[in-house]
Design an enzyme around this catalytic site. Structure first.
Site, mmCIF file in Angstrom:
data_model
loop_
_atom_site.group_PDB
_atom_site.id
_atom_site.type_symbol
_atom_site.label_atom_id
_atom_site.label_comp_id
_atom_site.label_asym_id
_atom_site.label_seq_id
_atom_site.Cartn_x
_atom_site.Cartn_y
_atom_site.Cartn_z
ATOM 1 N N SER A 16 0.695 -1.379 -0.048
ATOM 2 C CA SER A 16 -0.141 0.000 -0.313
ATOM 3 C C SER A 16 0.915 1.061 -0.017
ATOM 4 C CB SER A 16 -0.600 -0.083 1.179
ATOM 5 O OG SER A 16 -0.005 0.290 2.485
ATOM 6 N N TYR A 154 16.576 -4.660 14.198
ATOM 7 C CA TYR A 154 15.904 -4.251 12.083
ATOM 8 C C TYR A 154 16.946 -4.702 11.751
ATOM 9 C CZ TYR A 154 14.887 -1.783 7.722
ATOM 10 O OH TYR A 154 15.094 -2.397 6.408
HETATM 11 P P1 NAP Z 1 6.735 2.071 4.261
HETATM 12 O O1 NAP Z 1 6.752 2.851 3.200
HETATM 13 O O2 NAP Z 1 6.437 2.322 5.629
HETATM 14 O O3 NAP Z 1 5.451 0.676 3.601
HETATM 15 C C1 NAP Z 1 5.211 -0.413 4.662
HETATM 16 C C2 NAP Z 1 4.289 -1.395 3.887
HETATM 17 O O4 NAP Z 1 4.798 -2.615 4.859
HETATM 18 C C3 NAP Z 1 2.936 -0.353 3.709
HETATM 19 O O5 NAP Z 1 2.069 -1.554 3.142
HETATM 20 C C4 NAP Z 1 1.941 -1.270 5.353
HETATM 21 O O6 NAP Z 1 0.727 -1.257 5.292
HETATM 22 C C5 NAP Z 1 2.702 -2.558 5.122
HETATM 23 N N1 NAP Z 1 2.690 -3.453 6.498
HETATM 24 C C6 NAP Z 1 3.516 -3.024 7.186
HETATM 25 N N2 NAP Z 1 3.213 -3.865 8.224
HETATM 26 C C7 NAP Z 1 2.679 -4.778 8.307
HETATM 27 C C8 NAP Z 1 2.013 -5.955 8.437
HETATM 28 N N3 NAP Z 1 2.567 -6.463 9.922
HETATM 29 N N4 NAP Z 1 1.466 -7.229 7.902
HETATM 30 C C9 NAP Z 1 0.989 -6.542 6.485
HETATM 31 N N5 NAP Z 1 1.199 -5.117 6.242
HETATM 32 C C10 NAP Z 1 2.368 -4.220 6.738
HETATM 33 O O7 NAP Z 1 8.133 0.960 4.098
HETATM 34 P P2 NAP Z 1 8.573 1.213 2.738
HETATM 35 O O8 NAP Z 1 10.168 2.579 3.456
HETATM 36 O O9 NAP Z 1 8.186 1.073 1.751
HETATM 37 O O10 NAP Z 1 9.687 0.112 3.352
HETATM 38 C C11 NAP Z 1 9.427 -1.040 3.093
HETATM 39 C C12 NAP Z 1 10.048 -2.960 2.975
HETATM 40 O O11 NAP Z 1 11.662 -2.078 2.299
HETATM 41 C C13 NAP Z 1 10.335 -3.109 4.522
HETATM 42 O O12 NAP Z 1 10.426 -4.453 4.673
HETATM 43 C C14 NAP Z 1 11.729 -2.603 5.039
HETATM 44 O O13 NAP Z 1 12.319 -3.071 5.690
HETATM 45 C C15 NAP Z 1 12.638 -1.980 3.668
HETATM 46 N N6 NAP Z 1 13.790 -1.422 3.225
HETATM 47 C C16 NAP Z 1 13.159 -0.026 3.193
HETATM 48 C C17 NAP Z 1 13.932 0.573 2.803
HETATM 49 C C18 NAP Z 1 13.989 2.187 2.985
HETATM 50 O O14 NAP Z 1 15.197 3.419 2.805
HETATM 51 N N7 NAP Z 1 12.833 3.018 2.065
HETATM 52 C C19 NAP Z 1 15.774 0.458 2.424
HETATM 53 C C20 NAP Z 1 15.683 -0.506 3.181
HETATM 54 C C21 NAP Z 1 14.857 -1.975 3.174
HETATM 55 P P3 NAP Z 1 0.097 -1.019 5.991
HETATM 56 O O15 NAP Z 1 0.418 -0.168 7.898
HETATM 57 O O16 NAP Z 1 -1.597 -0.334 6.547
HETATM 58 O O17 NAP Z 1 0.027 -2.807 7.201
#
Ligand code: NAP
Length: 254
Positions: A16, A154
């Site tokens: 989402s 994390y």
């Molecule tokens: P984000 O913008 O906060 O989005 C997180 C998504 O995960 C949202 O859709 C959220 O929706 C969903 N979510 C969270 N907990 C959940 C659960 N228990 N069940 C189902 N859905 C869940 O995060 P992002 O930055 O895109 O990160 C996404 C992934 O990439 C993560 O695994 C993160 O560790 C990884 N990552 C991100 C970065 C970065 O720089 N952004 C870097 C390295 C790795 P709801 O809250 O509505 O459930």
């Protein structure tokens, strides 16, 4: 370049927002059916609408087995199979040692790492049945390669995903199911907004390409792992970080 994946079905968790939304959009553009999964149905609905008629929303908490089972059942009943799983949902709250409670630690491990095991387990019967599958994990550079104060839980979860992946790859290979991980650096997403003032500027300064990544940078890597052509690649990682892990010091970039 790639054979079409048109008509195959993908589940994208955490779709989402942020990286998951980018992956879901990219797979949707490639003609796949996409189940857009997050806990908040209104947000998942908005992303599914954005992608088009080949996408549909589903509300599930992937940190529990019931949510993962329900998500797999929804994909099967709506699309008749599950070809690709992008296990992307994750959280990154900050807490330093001394302040971090056992509940904080467990919550991050359950959401980021246990969910990887649970979502993979939920899609396996369908993938085994068709003897074809692509599983793409969203790990991170944080944990497997780098560290950041406040993110020991994390980092453990993200390194744990890679440990899980390597043994899973061995078990799944005979079924023609691959499992690989994208390791993003700092990607601009909604989740970044919680990282506080100055975080983005400090990160940009330490990235050789001098910009945060875009969700499409990660989505393109995920699409590669999902492709037919990546079928002989399993248990591997791809760092997508604008060169962030390379410099030994800031002056190495001068
Ligand atoms: P984000 O913008 O906060 O989005 C997180 C998504 O995960 C949202 O859709 C959220 O929706 C969903 N979510 C969270 N907990 C959940 C659960 N228990 N069940 C189902 N859905 C869940 O995060 P992002 O930055 O895109 O990160 C996404 C992934 O990439 C993560 O695994 C993160 O560790 C990884 N990552 C991100 C970065 C970065 O720089 N952004 C870097 C390295 C790795 P709801 O809250 O509505 O459930």
């Amino acid at each position: 370049m790639f054979k079409s994946l048109k008509g195959k079905t993908a589940i994208v968790t955490g779709a989402s927002k942020g990286i998951g939304r980018g992956i879901a959009g990219r797979l949707g553009e490639a003609g796949l059916n996409v189940l857009v999964v997050s806990r908040t149905i209104a947000d998942a609905e908005a992303v599914a609408r954005e992608i088009g008629p080949n996408a549909s929303p589903f509300a599930a908490d992937v940190s529990g087995p019931e949510g993962c089972a329900a998500m797999a059942e929804a994909a099967l009943s709506r699309y008749g199979g599950i070809d690709i799983l992008c296990a992307n949902a994750g959280i990154f709250p900050s807490a330093k040692l001394g302040e971090m409670t056992p509940a904080d630690f467990d919550h991050v491990i359950r959401t980021n790492l246990t969910s990887t095991f649970l979502s993979v387990s939920a899609v396996l019967p369908a993938m085994r049945n068709s003897r074809w599958g692509r599983i793409v994990l969203t790990s991170s550079i944080t944990g497997p390669i780098t560290g950041f104060a406040g993110w020991s839980h994390y980092g453990a979860s993200k390194a744990g995903q890679l440990g899980f992946m390597r043994s899973a790859a061995l078990e799944l290979a005979p079924w023609n199911i691959t499992i690989n991980a994208v390791m993003p650096g700092n990607i601009w997403t909604e989740g970044m907004e919680g990282n506080g003032d100055g975080y983005v500027e400090a990160m940009e300064a330490s990235i050789p390409m001098k910009r945060l990544g875009d969700v499409r940078d990660i989505a393109n890597a995920a699409l590669f792992f999902a492709s037919e052509e990546a079928g002989y690649v399993t248990g591997q990682t791809l760092v997508v970080d604008g060169g962030q892990v390379l410099p030994e010091t800031l002056s190495a970039m001068d």
